[in-house]
Design a protein around this motif. Structure first.
Motif, PDB file in Angstrom:
ATOM      1  N   THR A 109       0.981  -1.205   0.179  1.00  0.00           N
ATOM      2  CA  THR A 109       0.185  -0.108   0.063  1.00  0.00           C
ATOM      3  C   THR A 109       0.835   1.301   0.136  1.00  0.00           C
ATOM      4  O   THR A 109       1.716   1.352   0.717  1.00  0.00           O
ATOM      5  CB  THR A 109      -0.854  -0.085   1.239  1.00  0.00           C
ATOM      6  N   MET A 110       0.440   2.174  -0.749  1.00  0.00           N
ATOM      7  CA  MET A 110       1.105   3.435  -1.050  1.00  0.00           C
ATOM      8  C   MET A 110       0.059   4.607  -1.060  1.00  0.00           C
ATOM      9  O   MET A 110      -0.903   4.318  -1.568  1.00  0.00           O
ATOM     10  CB  MET A 110       2.195   3.621  -1.956  1.00  0.00           C
ATOM     11  N   GLY A 111       0.382   5.709  -0.570  1.00  0.00           N
ATOM     12  CA  GLY A 111      -0.396   6.747  -0.521  1.00  0.00           C
ATOM     13  C   GLY A 111      -1.796   6.611   0.441  1.00  0.00           C
ATOM     14  O   GLY A 111      -3.089   7.392   0.307  1.00  0.00           O
ATOM     15  N   ALA A 112      -1.699   5.781   1.258  1.00  0.00           N
ATOM     16  CA  ALA A 112      -2.856   5.810   2.377  1.00  0.00           C
ATOM     17  C   ALA A 112      -2.288   4.785   3.480  1.00  0.00           C
ATOM     18  O   ALA A 112      -1.171   4.183   3.291  1.00  0.00           O
ATOM     19  CB  ALA A 112      -3.965   4.553   1.385  1.00  0.00           C
ATOM     20  N   PRO A 113      -2.914   5.433   4.571  1.00  0.00           N
ATOM     21  CA  PRO A 113      -2.118   4.726   5.759  1.00  0.00           C
ATOM     22  C   PRO A 113      -2.537   3.311   5.883  1.00  0.00           C
ATOM     23  O   PRO A 113      -3.526   2.505   5.655  1.00  0.00           O
ATOM     24  CB  PRO A 113      -2.955   5.487   7.122  1.00  0.00           C
ATOM     25  N   VAL A 114      -1.437   2.701   6.769  1.00  0.00           N
ATOM     26  CA  VAL A 114      -1.432   1.320   7.189  1.00  0.00           C
ATOM     27  C   VAL A 114      -1.446   1.168   8.825  1.00  0.00           C
ATOM     28  O   VAL A 114      -0.329   1.837   9.083  1.00  0.00           O
ATOM     29  CB  VAL A 114      -0.590   0.296   6.582  1.00  0.00           C
ATOM     30  N   THR A 115      -2.233   0.693   9.528  1.00  0.00           N
ATOM     31  CA  THR A 115      -2.203   0.917  10.922  1.00  0.00           C
ATOM     32  C   THR A 115      -1.745  -0.470  11.398  1.00  0.00           C
ATOM     33  O   THR A 115      -2.313  -1.660  11.131  1.00  0.00           O
ATOM     34  CB  THR A 115      -3.569   1.155  11.625  1.00  0.00           C
ATOM     35  N   VAL A 116      -0.508  -0.714  12.156  1.00  0.00           N
ATOM     36  CA  VAL A 116       0.033  -1.729  12.635  1.00  0.00           C
ATOM     37  C   VAL A 116      -0.293  -2.149  14.088  1.00  0.00           C
ATOM     38  O   VAL A 116      -0.048  -1.192  14.793  1.00  0.00           O
ATOM     39  CB  VAL A 116       1.521  -1.854  12.400  1.00  0.00           C
ATOM     40  N   VAL A 117      -1.050  -3.080  14.416  1.00  0.00           N
ATOM     41  CA  VAL A 117      -1.447  -3.282  15.838  1.00  0.00           C
ATOM     42  C   VAL A 117      -0.415  -4.258  16.309  1.00  0.00           C
ATOM     43  O   VAL A 117      -0.117  -5.464  15.727  1.00  0.00           O
ATOM     44  CB  VAL A 117      -2.906  -3.722  16.020  1.00  0.00           C
ATOM     45  N   ILE A 182       1.519   3.654   9.651  1.00  0.00           N
ATOM     46  CA  ILE A 182       2.666   4.050   8.700  1.00  0.00           C
ATOM     47  C   ILE A 182       2.106   4.611   7.083  1.00  0.00           C
ATOM     48  O   ILE A 182       1.079   3.991   6.599  1.00  0.00           O
ATOM     49  CB  ILE A 182       3.410   2.827   8.301  1.00  0.00           C
ATOM     50  N   TRP A 183       2.595   5.514   6.662  1.00  0.00           N
ATOM     51  CA  TRP A 183       2.117   5.978   5.347  1.00  0.00           C
ATOM     52  C   TRP A 183       3.361   5.892   4.369  1.00  0.00           C
ATOM     53  O   TRP A 183       4.479   6.406   4.941  1.00  0.00           O
ATOM     54  CB  TRP A 183       1.995   7.629   5.462  1.00  0.00           C
ATOM     55  N   VAL A 184       3.123   5.392   3.306  1.00  0.00           N
ATOM     56  CA  VAL A 184       4.333   5.135   2.230  1.00  0.00           C
ATOM     57  C   VAL A 184       3.995   6.063   1.099  1.00  0.00           C
ATOM     58  O   VAL A 184       2.973   5.805   0.553  1.00  0.00           O
ATOM     59  CB  VAL A 184       4.613   3.742   2.034  1.00  0.00           C
ATOM     60  N   PHE A 185       4.961   6.907   0.707  1.00  0.00           N
ATOM     61  CA  PHE A 185       4.422   7.644  -0.535  1.00  0.00           C
ATOM     62  C   PHE A 185       5.563   7.403  -1.560  1.00  0.00           C
ATOM     63  O   PHE A 185       6.671   7.004  -1.212  1.00  0.00           O
ATOM     64  CB  PHE A 185       4.674   9.202   0.036  1.00  0.00           C
ATOM     65  N   PRO A 186       5.339   7.618  -2.882  1.00  0.00           N
ATOM     66  CA  PRO A 186       6.309   7.238  -3.873  1.00  0.00           C
ATOM     67  C   PRO A 186       7.261   8.098  -3.694  1.00  0.00           C
ATOM     68  O   PRO A 186       7.318   9.251  -3.096  1.00  0.00           O
ATOM     69  CB  PRO A 186       5.424   7.328  -5.245  1.00  0.00           C
ATOM     70  N   ALA A 187       8.603   7.752  -4.384  1.00  0.00           N
ATOM     71  CA  ALA A 187       9.911   8.425  -4.335  1.00  0.00           C
ATOM     72  C   ALA A 187       9.786   9.896  -4.874  1.00  0.00           C
ATOM     73  O   ALA A 187      10.417  10.650  -4.567  1.00  0.00           O
ATOM     74  CB  ALA A 187      11.009   7.730  -5.104  1.00  0.00           C
ATOM     75  N   ASP A 188       8.777  10.177  -5.966  1.00  0.00           N
ATOM     76  CA  ASP A 188       8.769  11.253  -6.422  1.00  0.00           C
ATOM     77  C   ASP A 188       7.550  12.044  -6.090  1.00  0.00           C
ATOM     78  O   ASP A 188       7.190  13.022  -6.532  1.00  0.00           O
ATOM     79  CB  ASP A 188       8.625  11.026  -8.202  1.00  0.00           C
ATOM     80  N   ALA A 189       7.198  11.845  -4.852  1.00  0.00           N
ATOM     81  CA  ALA A 189       5.993  12.491  -4.234  1.00  0.00           C
ATOM     82  C   ALA A 189       6.445  14.134  -4.011  1.00  0.00           C
ATOM     83  O   ALA A 189       7.719  14.205  -3.587  1.00  0.00           O
ATOM     84  CB  ALA A 189       5.633  11.875  -2.681  1.00  0.00           C
ATOM     85  N   VAL A 245      -1.113  12.030  -4.438  1.00  0.00           N
ATOM     86  CA  VAL A 245      -0.570  11.065  -5.029  1.00  0.00           C
ATOM     87  C   VAL A 245      -1.396   9.929  -5.247  1.00  0.00           C
ATOM     88  O   VAL A 245      -1.307   8.791  -6.014  1.00  0.00           O
ATOM     89  CB  VAL A 245       0.828  10.549  -4.125  1.00  0.00           C
ATOM     90  N   LYS A 246      -2.616   9.792  -4.487  1.00  0.00           N
ATOM     91  CA  LYS A 246      -3.495   8.591  -4.633  1.00  0.00           C
ATOM     92  C   LYS A 246      -3.198   7.308  -4.298  1.00  0.00           C
ATOM     93  O   LYS A 246      -2.072   7.031  -4.083  1.00  0.00           O
ATOM     94  CB  LYS A 246      -3.875   8.743  -5.977  1.00  0.00           C
ATOM     95  N   ARG A 247      -3.841   6.647  -3.603  1.00  0.00           N
ATOM     96  CA  ARG A 247      -3.900   5.333  -3.246  1.00  0.00           C
ATOM     97  C   ARG A 247      -3.518   4.559  -4.452  1.00  0.00           C
ATOM     98  O   ARG A 247      -4.118   4.342  -5.371  1.00  0.00           O
ATOM     99  CB  ARG A 247      -4.979   4.622  -2.541  1.00  0.00           C
ATOM    100  N   ARG A 248      -2.260   3.472  -4.178  1.00  0.00           N
ATOM    101  CA  ARG A 248      -2.002   2.495  -5.196  1.00  0.00           C
ATOM    102  C   ARG A 248      -1.308   1.599  -4.688  1.00  0.00           C
ATOM    103  O   ARG A 248      -0.906   1.499  -3.366  1.00  0.00           O
ATOM    104  CB  ARG A 248      -0.926   3.532  -5.988  1.00  0.00           C
ATOM    105  N   GLN A 249      -0.871   0.551  -5.297  1.00  0.00           N
ATOM    106  CA  GLN A 249      -0.158  -0.654  -4.973  1.00  0.00           C
ATOM    107  C   GLN A 249       1.263  -0.451  -5.447  1.00  0.00           C
ATOM    108  O   GLN A 249       1.736  -0.034  -6.742  1.00  0.00           O
ATOM    109  CB  GLN A 249      -0.806  -1.727  -5.600  1.00  0.00           C
ATOM    110  N   GLY A 250       2.270  -0.439  -4.966  1.00  0.00           N
ATOM    111  CA  GLY A 250       3.700  -0.302  -5.146  1.00  0.00           C
ATOM    112  C   GLY A 250       4.504  -1.404  -4.752  1.00  0.00           C
ATOM    113  O   GLY A 250       4.024  -2.500  -4.417  1.00  0.00           O
ATOM    114  N   GLU A 251       5.948  -1.237  -4.740  1.00  0.00           N
ATOM    115  CA  GLU A 251       6.860  -2.406  -4.112  1.00  0.00           C
ATOM    116  C   GLU A 251       6.373  -2.697  -2.834  1.00  0.00           C
ATOM    117  O   GLU A 251       6.117  -1.941  -2.234  1.00  0.00           O
ATOM    118  CB  GLU A 251       8.306  -1.996  -4.572  1.00  0.00           C
ATOM    119  N   PRO A 252       7.033  -4.081  -2.634  1.00  0.00           N
ATOM    120  CA  PRO A 252       6.823  -4.427  -1.151  1.00  0.00           C
ATOM    121  C   PRO A 252       7.392  -3.704  -0.015  1.00  0.00           C
ATOM    122  O   PRO A 252       8.690  -3.366  -0.341  1.00  0.00           O
ATOM    123  CB  PRO A 252       7.150  -5.996  -1.133  1.00  0.00           C
TER     124      PRO A 252
END
Length: 264
Positions: A109-117, A182-189, A245-252
């Motif tokens: 997941t990129m461009g959207a939050p992931v909550t780790v519990v 955790i928010w992961v954004f693309p390198a060119d964000a 950047v919009k929600r998208r699927q990126g590299e793991p």
């Protein structure tokens, strides 16, 4: 490579205008940044830190094992709140103590939050984030304490990226599961690199209280530096960047949580 124009950012800002402009950095924010720097062992490019008494050293890059503990890419939320059934893996903490792996997840997941519990076993809980693409941006937020860090996922090493102590944990830390967003954004964000050097220390050429100091073109209303969001904006309102950047699927990418073994 995707390009984002200032008009794109202006449109997003208009959609979120009820939030208003981002306020300038406060003195206590600057003090907290300096406090955390003393425990930093390694920092990511452009790292911006908030919160106190927890060591942040950036996030690292590597190709994760995508076959281990893979969470559904659309979930955005970890459903596990107990210690993961992982092999016994240990690392050395920032103070020389032995930490064991208690939880691990891999996402795209990129461009959207992931909550780790996860459920901590001591006040020395730490975590590391490793990414297939070392240039992606990673924002981590401690849900209960509000602590956050931002940087590129370009580090290396076997130790934790961040580790708590008795001064930084939230109340009732051991009594209930804890959440890490955790928010992961693309390198060119469109994120401005800011006034911090690559080792995580302030750049003496610019005042750390002014994130616009390195900018040639400034739009304080939108929080833009040369057409990019200043990092304070991303910390306070990551949703604004996510809308661009919009929600998208990126590299793991993988997050691993470490802690002292229970009872140690």
């Amino acid at each position: 490579m995707t390009r984002y124009t200032e008009n794109d950012l202006r449109t997003v800002f208009a959609d979120h205008s009820k939030d208003g402009p981002v306020p300038p950095p406060r003195l206590e924010l600057i003090v907290r940044r300096g406090r955390r720097a003393r425990l930093r062992r390694r920092a990511a490019t452009g790292a911006v830190l908030t919160g106190a008494a927890v060591a942040v050293v950036g996030v690292g890059g590597f190709l994760p094992d995508v076959n281990r503990n893979v969470s559904g890419p659309a979930s955005g939320l970890s459903s596990r709140a107990t210690i993961s059934a992982e092999p016994s893996v240990t690392i050395t903490g920032m103070r020389g103590e032995t930490l064991a792996l208690i939880h691990s997840e891999t996402h795209r997941t990129m461009g959207a939050p992931v909550t780790v519990v996860y459920r901590p076993t001591s006040v020395n809980t730490g975590y590391s984030i490793r990414c297939t693409d070392p240039k992606v941006w990673v924002l981590t937020q401690q849900v209960r304490t509000g602590e956050a860090s931002l940087g590129r996922c370009n580090g290396s090493g076997d130790g934790p990226d961040s580790q708590h102590d008795e001064l930084s944990v939230a109340p009732r830390w051991l009594d209930e599961p804890q959440n890490l967003k955790i928010w992961v954004f693309p390198a060119d964000a469109p994120i401005a690199e800011g006034t911090w050097k690559t080792d995580g220390t302030p750049n003496p050429d610019y005042p750390i209280y002014d994130p616009y100091a390195p900018c040639k073109k400034v739009n304080r209303k939108l929080g833009l530096c040369d057409g990019k969001f200043i990092q304070d904006v991303v910390h306070i309102k990551p949703e604004r960047l996510a809308a661009v950047v919009k929600r998208r699927q990126g590299e793991p990418w993988t997050v691993k949580v470490y802690d002292r073994p229970a009872g140690s």
